[in-house]
Design a protein around this motif. Structure first.
Motif, PDB file in Angstrom:
ATOM      1  N   GLU A 242     -45.535  40.019 -17.048  1.00 30.84           N
ATOM      2  CA  GLU A 242     -46.499  40.295 -18.121  1.00 30.84           C
ATOM      3  C   GLU A 242     -46.885  39.021 -18.866  1.00 30.84           C
ATOM      4  OE1 GLU A 242     -44.397  43.372 -20.215  1.00 30.84           O
ATOM      5  OE2 GLU A 242     -45.536  44.965 -19.197  1.00 30.84           O
ATOM      6  N   SER A 243     -45.937  38.094 -19.070  1.00 31.60           N
ATOM      7  CA  SER A 243     -46.302  36.835 -19.746  1.00 31.60           C
ATOM      8  C   SER A 243     -47.188  35.977 -18.853  1.00 31.60           C
ATOM      9  CB  SER A 243     -45.048  36.071 -20.177  1.00 31.60           C
ATOM     10  OG  SER A 243     -44.364  35.559 -19.060  1.00 31.60           O
ATOM     11  N   ARG A 244     -46.898  35.954 -17.539  1.00 27.81           N
ATOM     12  CA  ARG A 244     -47.775  35.224 -16.602  1.00 27.81           C
ATOM     13  C   ARG A 244     -49.166  35.837 -16.608  1.00 27.81           C
ATOM     14  NH1 ARG A 244     -43.241  35.073 -12.685  1.00 27.81           N
ATOM     15  NH2 ARG A 244     -44.045  37.086 -12.060  1.00 27.81           N
ATOM     16  N   HIS A 245     -49.219  37.156 -16.626  1.00 26.96           N
ATOM     17  CA  HIS A 245     -50.505  37.852 -16.633  1.00 26.96           C
ATOM     18  C   HIS A 245     -51.294  37.515 -17.905  1.00 26.96           C
ATOM     19  CE1 HIS A 245     -53.479  40.919 -15.814  1.00 26.96           C
ATOM     20  NE2 HIS A 245     -53.274  41.455 -17.008  1.00 26.96           N
ATOM     21  N   ALA A 246     -50.616  37.497 -19.038  1.00 26.61           N
ATOM     22  CA  ALA A 246     -51.300  37.165 -20.296  1.00 26.61           C
ATOM     23  C   ALA A 246     -51.855  35.742 -20.240  1.00 26.61           C
ATOM     24  CB  ALA A 246     -50.338  37.317 -21.465  1.00 26.61           C
ATOM     25  N   ASP A 247     -51.087  34.798 -19.668  1.00 34.46           N
ATOM     26  CA  ASP A 247     -51.576  33.422 -19.533  1.00 34.46           C
ATOM     27  C   ASP A 247     -52.798  33.352 -18.618  1.00 34.46           C
ATOM     28  OD1 ASP A 247     -49.531  32.585 -21.184  1.00 34.46           O
ATOM     29  OD2 ASP A 247     -48.235  31.892 -19.537  1.00 34.46           O
ATOM     30  N   LEU A 248     -52.738  34.096 -17.504  1.00 31.80           N
ATOM     31  CA  LEU A 248     -53.871  34.088 -16.574  1.00 31.80           C
ATOM     32  C   LEU A 248     -55.117  34.697 -17.204  1.00 31.80           C
ATOM     33  CD1 LEU A 248     -52.141  35.053 -13.211  1.00 31.80           C
ATOM     34  CD2 LEU A 248     -53.352  32.925 -13.696  1.00 31.80           C
TER      35      LEU A 248
ATOM     36  N   LYS B 217     -55.854  34.792 -20.336  1.00 30.94           N
ATOM     37  CA  LYS B 217     -56.337  33.833 -21.335  1.00 30.94           C
ATOM     38  C   LYS B 217     -57.102  32.699 -20.660  1.00 30.94           C
ATOM     39  CE  LYS B 217     -54.731  30.858 -25.057  1.00 30.94           C
ATOM     40  NZ  LYS B 217     -53.546  30.303 -25.734  1.00 30.94           N
ATOM     41  N   GLU B 218     -56.561  32.192 -19.547  1.00 28.48           N
ATOM     42  CA  GLU B 218     -57.236  31.106 -18.822  1.00 28.48           C
ATOM     43  C   GLU B 218     -58.530  31.595 -18.182  1.00 28.48           C
ATOM     44  OE1 GLU B 218     -56.364  27.815 -15.295  1.00 28.48           O
ATOM     45  OE2 GLU B 218     -54.764  29.179 -15.914  1.00 28.48           O
ATOM     46  N   TYR B 219     -58.527  32.819 -17.660  1.00 22.49           N
ATOM     47  CA  TYR B 219     -59.717  33.382 -17.010  1.00 22.49           C
ATOM     48  C   TYR B 219     -60.839  33.584 -18.023  1.00 22.49           C
ATOM     49  CZ  TYR B 219     -62.526  36.585 -14.164  1.00 22.49           C
ATOM     50  OH  TYR B 219     -63.542  37.196 -13.484  1.00 22.49           O
ATOM     51  N   ASN B 220     -60.512  33.975 -19.244  1.00 24.26           N
ATOM     52  CA  ASN B 220     -61.469  34.062 -20.347  1.00 24.26           C
ATOM     53  C   ASN B 220     -62.675  34.935 -19.995  1.00 24.26           C
ATOM     54  OD1 ASN B 220     -62.516  33.580 -22.875  1.00 24.26           O
ATOM     55  ND2 ASN B 220     -63.382  31.579 -22.342  1.00 24.26           N
ATOM     56  N   ASN B 221     -62.398  36.154 -19.504  1.00 26.75           N
ATOM     57  CA  ASN B 221     -63.462  37.107 -19.147  1.00 26.75           C
ATOM     58  C   ASN B 221     -64.474  36.548 -18.167  1.00 26.75           C
ATOM     59  OD1 ASN B 221     -62.454  39.231 -20.671  1.00 26.75           O
ATOM     60  ND2 ASN B 221     -63.442  38.449 -22.535  1.00 26.75           N
ATOM     61  N   GLY B 222     -64.021  35.773 -17.198  1.00 27.14           N
ATOM     62  CA  GLY B 222     -64.905  35.242 -16.162  1.00 27.14           C
ATOM     63  C   GLY B 222     -65.580  33.935 -16.520  1.00 27.14           C
ATOM     64  N   ALA B 223     -65.240  33.350 -17.655  1.00 24.53           N
ATOM     65  CA  ALA B 223     -65.837  32.075 -18.053  1.00 24.53           C
ATOM     66  C   ALA B 223     -64.737  31.102 -18.480  1.00 24.53           C
ATOM     67  CB  ALA B 223     -66.827  32.279 -19.187  1.00 24.53           C
TER      68      ALA B 223
ATOM     69  N   LYS C 269     -59.682  34.949 -10.909  1.00 28.99           N
ATOM     70  CA  LYS C 269     -59.922  36.394 -10.875  1.00 28.99           C
ATOM     71  C   LYS C 269     -58.962  37.066  -9.894  1.00 28.99           C
ATOM     72  CE  LYS C 269     -63.548  39.795 -10.144  1.00 28.99           C
ATOM     73  NZ  LYS C 269     -64.951  40.024  -9.782  1.00 28.99           N
ATOM     74  N   ALA C 270     -58.768  36.450  -8.726  1.00 29.91           N
ATOM     75  CA  ALA C 270     -57.840  37.005  -7.736  1.00 29.91           C
ATOM     76  C   ALA C 270     -56.408  36.973  -8.261  1.00 29.91           C
ATOM     77  CB  ALA C 270     -57.939  36.226  -6.425  1.00 29.91           C
ATOM     78  N   SER C 271     -56.048  35.911  -8.972  1.00 31.38           N
ATOM     79  CA  SER C 271     -54.697  35.814  -9.536  1.00 31.38           C
ATOM     80  C   SER C 271     -54.458  36.874 -10.594  1.00 31.38           C
ATOM     81  CB  SER C 271     -54.474  34.429 -10.138  1.00 31.38           C
ATOM     82  OG  SER C 271     -54.513  33.439  -9.144  1.00 31.38           O
ATOM     83  N   VAL C 272     -55.463  37.155 -11.405  1.00 28.56           N
ATOM     84  CA  VAL C 272     -55.337  38.201 -12.423  1.00 28.56           C
ATOM     85  C   VAL C 272     -55.134  39.561 -11.747  1.00 28.56           C
ATOM     86  CG1 VAL C 272     -56.600  39.463 -14.213  1.00 28.56           C
ATOM     87  CG2 VAL C 272     -56.593  36.973 -14.232  1.00 28.56           C
ATOM     88  N   ALA C 273     -55.916  39.833 -10.717  1.00 33.84           N
ATOM     89  CA  ALA C 273     -55.784  41.108 -10.005  1.00 33.84           C
ATOM     90  C   ALA C 273     -54.416  41.215  -9.339  1.00 33.84           C
ATOM     91  CB  ALA C 273     -56.889  41.245  -8.963  1.00 33.84           C
ATOM     92  N   ARG C 274     -53.951  40.122  -8.752  1.00 28.94           N
ATOM     93  CA  ARG C 274     -52.647  40.127  -8.100  1.00 28.94           C
ATOM     94  C   ARG C 274     -51.527  40.355  -9.122  1.00 28.94           C
ATOM     95  NH1 ARG C 274     -53.555  36.339  -4.823  1.00 28.94           N
ATOM     96  NH2 ARG C 274     -53.193  34.625  -6.266  1.00 28.94           N
ATOM     97  N   SER C 275     -51.638  39.718 -10.272  1.00 25.54           N
ATOM     98  CA  SER C 275     -50.588  39.895 -11.284  1.00 25.54           C
ATOM     99  C   SER C 275     -50.597  41.325 -11.827  1.00 25.54           C
ATOM    100  CB  SER C 275     -50.737  38.878 -12.411  1.00 25.54           C
ATOM    101  OG  SER C 275     -51.862  39.153 -13.202  1.00 25.54           O
ATOM    102  N   GLU C 276     -51.779  41.944 -11.929  1.00 28.83           N
ATOM    103  CA  GLU C 276     -51.845  43.345 -12.354  1.00 28.83           C
ATOM    104  C   GLU C 276     -51.147  44.246 -11.337  1.00 28.83           C
ATOM    105  OE1 GLU C 276     -56.039  43.993 -12.845  1.00 28.83           O
ATOM    106  OE2 GLU C 276     -56.046  43.187 -14.892  1.00 28.83           O
ATOM    107  N   SER C 277     -51.363  43.983 -10.054  1.00 24.86           N
ATOM    108  CA  SER C 277     -50.708  44.810  -9.038  1.00 24.86           C
ATOM    109  C   SER C 277     -49.204  44.541  -9.001  1.00 24.86           C
ATOM    110  CB  SER C 277     -51.333  44.586  -7.661  1.00 24.86           C
ATOM    111  OG  SER C 277     -51.070  43.286  -7.196  1.00 24.86           O
TER     112      SER C 277
END
Length: 169
Positions: A108-114, A116-122, A144-152
């Motif tokens: 969950e902390s990795r996901h939050a960092d990702l 934040k870095e992804y910033n809604n696609g920008a 975007k792929a990393s965010v999806a992977r961390s969610e799964s």
């Protein structure tokens, strides 16, 4: 003279060595060179090339039967499996729960960092992205792929925690 005679004899005997090989028949996954057995079983003649068959090991006669594929039912352990006391099993379950919960917190902390870095696609542009716009789009897609992977990953860990028995109080 002897060399020539030896060479001629060697050349003359070569076709006979090839003819000396028996015909090989294939019967499903088995091979045989017995023509009468092959006819009885309706086997096909193998043509072109040599066949090398390595005999496999057979299972012991007292082996347990394979589990059925009928669907439902819990997996059973063989009678020779060591028995675990109730307290030991509860301790193992609580250890597994603790490990999974710590993994969940990390994920969950990795996901939050990702996120934040992804910033809604920008994501924020860095020096390399300013010089190479293609790099920026590739980095955005990777994020975007990393965010999806961390969610799964998080969903999988939650499923594993849900499979564990309820914690003992």
């Amino acid at each position: 003279m002897k060399k020539t005679l030896f060479t001629l004899l060697l050349i003359a005997s070569t076709p006979f060595a090839a003819w000396a090989q028996d015909r090989i028949y294939r019967c499903g996954n088995e091979y045989t060179n017995n023509a009468t057995q092959a006819k009885e079983r309706g086997c096909r003649l193998v043509e072109g090339g040599n066949v090398t068959v390595v005999q496999g090991t057979r299972p012991a006669s007292g082996a347990a039967p394979a589990p059925s594929s009928s669907g439902g039912g819990a997996a059973t352990s063989p009678s020779s499996a060591p028995k675990v006391s109730n307290n030991d099993q509860k301790a193992r379950d609580s250890d597994a729960r603790a490990i999974l919960e710590s993994e969940l917190r990390k994920a969950e902390s990795r996901h939050a960092d990702l996120v934040k870095e992804y910033n809604n696609g920008a994501p924020e542009r860095n020096a390399l992205d300013l010089r190479n716009p293609q790099r920026y789009t590739e980095r955005t897609a990777e994020l975007k792929a990393s965010v999806a992977r961390s969610e799964s990953d998080i969903a999988g860990i939650k499923r594993e925690i849900a499979r564990l028995p309820a914690p003992a109080n």
